[in-house]
Motif scaffolding. Structure first.
Motif, PDB file in Angstrom:
ATOM      1  N   GLY A  62       0.761  -1.229   0.000  1.00 47.77           N
ATOM      2  CA  GLY A  62       0.000   0.000   0.000  1.00 47.77           C
ATOM      3  C   GLY A  62       0.799   1.290   0.000  1.00 47.77           C
ATOM      4  O   GLY A  62       0.267   2.325  -0.330  1.00 47.77           O
ATOM      5  N   ASP A  63       2.064   1.245   0.359  1.00 50.13           N
ATOM      6  CA  ASP A  63       2.873   2.461   0.372  1.00 50.13           C
ATOM      7  C   ASP A  63       4.124   2.213  -0.455  1.00 50.13           C
ATOM      8  O   ASP A  63       5.016   1.486  -0.024  1.00 50.13           O
ATOM      9  CB  ASP A  63       3.246   2.842   1.800  1.00 50.13           C
ATOM     10  N   PRO A  64       4.218   2.800  -1.638  1.00 50.93           N
ATOM     11  CA  PRO A  64       5.378   2.585  -2.501  1.00 50.93           C
ATOM     12  C   PRO A  64       6.707   2.940  -1.841  1.00 50.93           C
ATOM     13  O   PRO A  64       7.743   2.401  -2.197  1.00 50.93           O
ATOM     14  CB  PRO A  64       5.112   3.484  -3.707  1.00 50.93           C
ATOM     15  N   ALA A  65       6.688   3.823  -0.853  1.00 56.46           N
ATOM     16  CA  ALA A  65       7.924   4.184  -0.147  1.00 56.46           C
ATOM     17  C   ALA A  65       8.500   2.995   0.613  1.00 56.46           C
ATOM     18  O   ALA A  65       9.700   2.968   0.911  1.00 56.46           O
ATOM     19  CB  ALA A  65       7.665   5.348   0.812  1.00 56.46           C
ATOM     20  N   ASN A  66       7.674   2.009   0.905  1.00 57.37           N
ATOM     21  CA  ASN A  66       8.152   0.827   1.622  1.00 57.37           C
ATOM     22  C   ASN A  66       9.111  -0.016   0.787  1.00 57.37           C
ATOM     23  O   ASN A  66       9.875  -0.804   1.337  1.00 57.37           O
ATOM     24  CB  ASN A  66       6.985  -0.034   2.094  1.00 57.37           C
TER      25      ASN A  66
END
Length: 111
Positions: A62-66
């Motif tokens: 859900g969070d591309p930064a991950n």
């Protein structure tokens, strides 16, 4: 009015489906995981020493930064993220292989 919203959302739905279709499969990453001894501590659906890959995928979805965080944990190792047992660094994994594994995880660790 509702049709306008539906029409506006359709490109997003198709883009999400295309992104999932482009996700690496387990067959594509299994050689990388074997070559780097990842499967000694992780399995796709079962916790071994470390968490199952599906657990990792669920936690970071859900969070591309991950993706960057996962890459850092794989390359440099981590401690305290999944309990007391530290994950050793995997400095020998190439950037291309690392990116493929991270893409696979971010896609949910599909079979």
């Amino acid at each position: 009015m509702k049709i306008k919203y539906l029409a506006a959302c359709l490109p997003l739905v198709f883009a999400a489906g295309a992104a999932q279709a482009d996700a690496p499969s387990f067959e594509q990453v299994s050689e990388i995981l074997q070559k780097n001894a990842c499967l000694a501590c992780h399995q796709v659906e079962t916790k071994v020493v470390g968490p199952a890959y599906r657990e990792v995928a669920e936690k970071y979805k859900g969070d591309p930064a991950n993706a960057e965080l996962l890459a850092k944990h794989i390359k440099e190792g981590s401690q305290g993220v999944w309990g007391a047992v530290p994950m050793p660094p995997n400095v020998a994994v190439t950037d291309d292989d690392l990116n493929l594994v991270v893409d696979w995880l971010m896609a949910g660790a599909p079979n």
